[in-house]
Scaffold this motif. Structure first.
Motif, PDB file in Angstrom:
ATOM      1  N   GLU B 153       2.659 -12.828  32.411  1.00 31.41           N
ATOM      2  CA  GLU B 153       1.447 -13.631  32.583  1.00 31.41           C
ATOM      3  C   GLU B 153       0.684 -13.775  31.273  1.00 31.41           C
ATOM      4  O   GLU B 153       0.186 -14.835  30.934  1.00 31.41           O
ATOM      5  CB  GLU B 153       0.542 -12.993  33.641  1.00 31.41           C
ATOM      6  N   GLU B 154       0.605 -12.648  30.536  1.00 34.70           N
ATOM      7  CA  GLU B 154      -0.095 -12.657  29.256  1.00 34.70           C
ATOM      8  C   GLU B 154       0.590 -13.632  28.291  1.00 34.70           C
ATOM      9  O   GLU B 154      -0.061 -14.403  27.596  1.00 34.70           O
ATOM     10  CB  GLU B 154      -0.103 -11.228  28.698  1.00 34.70           C
ATOM     11  N   LYS B 157      -0.142 -17.165  29.198  1.00 34.72           N
ATOM     12  CA  LYS B 157      -1.530 -17.501  28.885  1.00 34.72           C
ATOM     13  C   LYS B 157      -1.682 -17.804  27.395  1.00 34.72           C
ATOM     14  O   LYS B 157      -2.271 -18.822  27.015  1.00 34.72           O
ATOM     15  CB  LYS B 157      -2.440 -16.332  29.293  1.00 34.72           C
ATOM     16  N   SER B 160       0.227 -21.083  26.469  1.00 37.02           N
ATOM     17  CA  SER B 160      -0.435 -22.290  26.951  1.00 37.02           C
ATOM     18  C   SER B 160      -1.701 -22.566  26.153  1.00 37.02           C
ATOM     19  O   SER B 160      -2.007 -23.711  25.831  1.00 37.02           O
ATOM     20  CB  SER B 160      -0.785 -22.143  28.430  1.00 37.02           C
ATOM     21  N   GLU B 161      -2.420 -21.475  25.836  1.00 33.62           N
ATOM     22  CA  GLU B 161      -3.658 -21.613  25.063  1.00 33.62           C
ATOM     23  C   GLU B 161      -3.387 -22.323  23.745  1.00 33.62           C
ATOM     24  O   GLU B 161      -4.173 -23.141  23.282  1.00 33.62           O
ATOM     25  CB  GLU B 161      -4.230 -20.217  24.803  1.00 33.62           C
TER      26      GLU B 161
END
Lengths: 130, 176
Positions: B153-154, B157, B160-161
């Protein structure tokens, strides 16, 4: 010689410089994926620079007119819309063909994803296409 | 999208074709404009079904404003990425750390996803390898340290950021 021709010449020069860089990148990069990375440079700043440069250059000459600029803008727009599709198709074909990543690559989430979504590697092909 | 009427889709196609005609001829001579309009009307009759699903709603002023703002924003991002990749090519040590990362998008429509994938590919340093629903697999020439965590998940994230988020805020309004 006026401002338009000077600006146009500079843009064309910049475009050819980026063409040169992407050619250099083709030689220097280690695998097909990184070569694709540098070759997209020629499509973006290289072609855009040359195309926009020609359009602006023509404004400064006695035979040129604004028609050159709108035509080159239309060409640039179509190039921007179609070029990435072929780049995407090429790199995806390379991956599906099984060409390995460079040994210095740090992560391959796509392979993990394909594994997770079931042994049949074809599953993710169905949806998500344009 | 069955709710968009055929007339709306047809009119939208005519407008876009006519604009392209105007750009290519760059003339306001009544004969040229009239003939272009006639051709647009004929060609649109054959092509509107595959040309658009949204119809005239694509020409909403808010969407056009965001599209106009997106162009310079995207060009700027492209130029910065070009310089970044140029540096990696010219540097003697060849500072690359490539990898395929996993991003998720918030875009819903197919056209929006296509535009996002195209924008990512046009930006040097990132190429869209595959798209599956809202999952994007992107070959990145320099994967930063933060994205190298074991936590899935990290990772998503951070990736995508860095890659999809800057384009999404515009494309979300333009294409939904």
């Amino acid at each position: 010689m006026n401002a338009f021709t000077v600006l146009g010449e500079l843009l064309v020069l910049l475009g050819t410089f980026f063409y040169f860089l992407s050619t250099l990148g083709l030689i220097r990069m280690p695998d097909v994926y990184n070569r694709m990375q540098t070759s997209t440079k020629s499509a973006t700043l290289g072609s855009l620079g040359v195309i926009a440069g020609v359009g602006i250059w023509a404004l400064g000459t006695d035979f040129g007119s604004a028609a050159w600029l709108t035509k080159t803008m239309a060409i640039a727009l179509f190039l921007l819309m179609t070029n990435p599709i072929s780049a995407h198709a090429l790199i995806r074909a390379a991956y599906k063909r099984g060409i390995p990543l460079w040994h210095g690559s740090v992560v391959d989430k796509y392979a993990e994803y394909l594994e997770k979504s079931g042994g049949d590697g074809e599953t993710p092909e169905g949806g998500g296409e344009e | 999208m069955g709710e968009v009427s055929k007339a709306s889709r047809y009119l939208y196609t005519v407008i876009i074709l006519f604009l392209i005609w105007l750009m290519l001829t760059a003339s306001l001579d009544p004969q040229e404009v009239g003939f272009g309009l006639l051709l647009s009307l004929i060609v649109a009759a054959f092509t509107y079904e595959i040309f658009t699903t949204g119809g005239l709603s694509n020409l909403h002023p808010r969407r056009i404003a965001y599209m106009l703002a997106y162009l310079p924003y995207f060009l700027w991002a492209m130029i910065m990425a070009n310089i970044d990749v140029a540096y990696r090519v010219l540097h003697p040590a060849r500072p690359i750390r490539p990898g395929i990362v996993h991003c998720k998008t918030v875009l819903k429509s197919d056209v929006g996803k296509l535009s996002l994938a195209n924008s990512i590919t046009l930006t040097p340093g990132t190429i869209t390898l595959d798209v599956d629903d809202d999952n994007y697999f992107i070959h990145w020439i320099w994967v930063p340290d933060e994205a190298l965590t074991g936590d899935e998940e990290e990772h998503v994230k951070v990736a995508s950021e860095n890659i999809t988020r800057p384009f999404e805020k515009f494309l979300k309004v333009i294409f939904g």
